[in-house]
Write an enzyme that holds these catalytic residues in place. Structure first.
Site, PDB file in Angstrom:
ATOM      1  N   ASP A  44      -8.479 -15.501   5.481  1.00  0.00           N
ATOM      2  CA  ASP A  44      -8.976 -14.759   6.646  1.00  0.00           C
ATOM      3  C   ASP A  44      -7.891 -14.568   7.706  1.00  0.00           C
ATOM      4  O   ASP A  44      -7.811 -13.522   8.341  1.00  0.00           O
ATOM      5  CB  ASP A  44     -10.205 -15.461   7.248  1.00  0.00           C
ATOM      6  CG  ASP A  44     -11.378 -15.461   6.275  1.00  0.00           C
ATOM      7  OD1 ASP A  44     -11.868 -14.370   5.943  1.00  0.00           O
ATOM      8  OD2 ASP A  44     -11.786 -16.551   5.836  1.00  0.00           O
ATOM      9  N   GLU A 102     -10.518  -5.084  11.919  1.00  0.00           N
ATOM     10  CA  GLU A 102     -10.958  -4.426  10.697  1.00  0.00           C
ATOM     11  C   GLU A 102     -12.254  -3.675  10.958  1.00  0.00           C
ATOM     12  O   GLU A 102     -13.173  -4.191  11.582  1.00  0.00           O
ATOM     13  CB  GLU A 102     -11.168  -5.459   9.586  1.00  0.00           C
ATOM     14  CG  GLU A 102     -11.420  -4.836   8.236  1.00  0.00           C
ATOM     15  CD  GLU A 102     -11.454  -5.879   7.143  1.00  0.00           C
ATOM     16  OE1 GLU A 102     -10.656  -5.745   6.205  1.00  0.00           O
ATOM     17  OE2 GLU A 102     -12.273  -6.818   7.228  1.00  0.00           O
ATOM     18  N   ASP A 160      -9.949 -10.323  11.820  1.00  0.00           N
ATOM     19  CA  ASP A 160     -10.732 -10.069  10.607  1.00  0.00           C
ATOM     20  C   ASP A 160     -12.108 -10.666  10.873  1.00  0.00           C
ATOM     21  O   ASP A 160     -12.301 -11.873  10.742  1.00  0.00           O
ATOM     22  CB  ASP A 160     -10.066 -10.731   9.401  1.00  0.00           C
ATOM     23  CG  ASP A 160     -10.877 -10.535   8.124  1.00  0.00           C
ATOM     24  OD1 ASP A 160     -11.503  -9.469   7.970  1.00  0.00           O
ATOM     25  OD2 ASP A 160     -10.885 -11.457   7.284  1.00  0.00           O
TER      26      ASP A 160
END
Length: 171
Positions: free
Chosen positions: A137, A65, A6
């Site tokens: 996260d 992502e 991420d």
């Protein structure tokens, strides 16, 4: 073994899981933090952090992502650069890279493309049978890795189904 990332310019989450059939096993997660104001130095930290994680865990691929367009263009550019250095770290260590949209990750893990971070944390905890919710996260990174497993497994089933269909027609 899948490494989920991420990306963030100040906080980059990571999560490593193993998939055996339908079973997912948690191997590790955390965050690469940077409190430095110098942006190029933060990018260097992300690059070296991701490289160290890859060397430590030896994953088969990296799932990351996909950058979305934020309201603030400067933030989106910084996010894209953080994503870019993570991808370069993976490519330099010969890993395949797969990108997933935020909505797709939330839809896969929670069942709602507009899920809140707390919902993602809860489902990651449940799916990986963790004793507590991972930090936001790290949970997002684990959710990205879970999404990769789910999509990979679905594609494999579809491929086998098509192969069986073709074999049936050839007989």
């Amino acid at each position: 073994m899948i490494l989920g990332i991420d990306p963030g310019s100040r906080m980059t989450g990571y999560g490593v899981i193993q998939q055996e059939g339908c079973k997912l096993t948690y191997l590790g997660s955390g965050c690469i933090q940077s409190k430095i104001d110098d942006f190029p130095a933060r990018l260097k930290l992300i690059y070296s952090g991701v490289s160290k994680i890859i060397i430590q865990f030896q994953p088969d691929c990296l799932a990351i992502e996909q950058v979305f367009m934020a309201k603030n263009a400067d933030s989106a550019l910084k996010l894209g650069q953080a994503q870019g250095v993570a991808i370069v770290a993976a490519m330099n260590l010969d890993l395949s890279v797969f990108k997933y949209a935020t909505r797709q990750v939330k839809q896969t893990v929670v069942g709602d493309g507009a899920a809140k971070k707390s919902q993602v944390q809860h489902m990651v905890r449940t799916l990986l049978m963790l004793p507590a919710n991972p930090p936001p996260d790290a949970a997002d990174a684990l959710a990205i890795a879970i999404t990769h497993c789910h999509i990979n497994q679905s594609a494999s089933r579809i491929g086998k189904g098509v192969l069986n269909l073709v074999r049936g027609r050839l007989r």
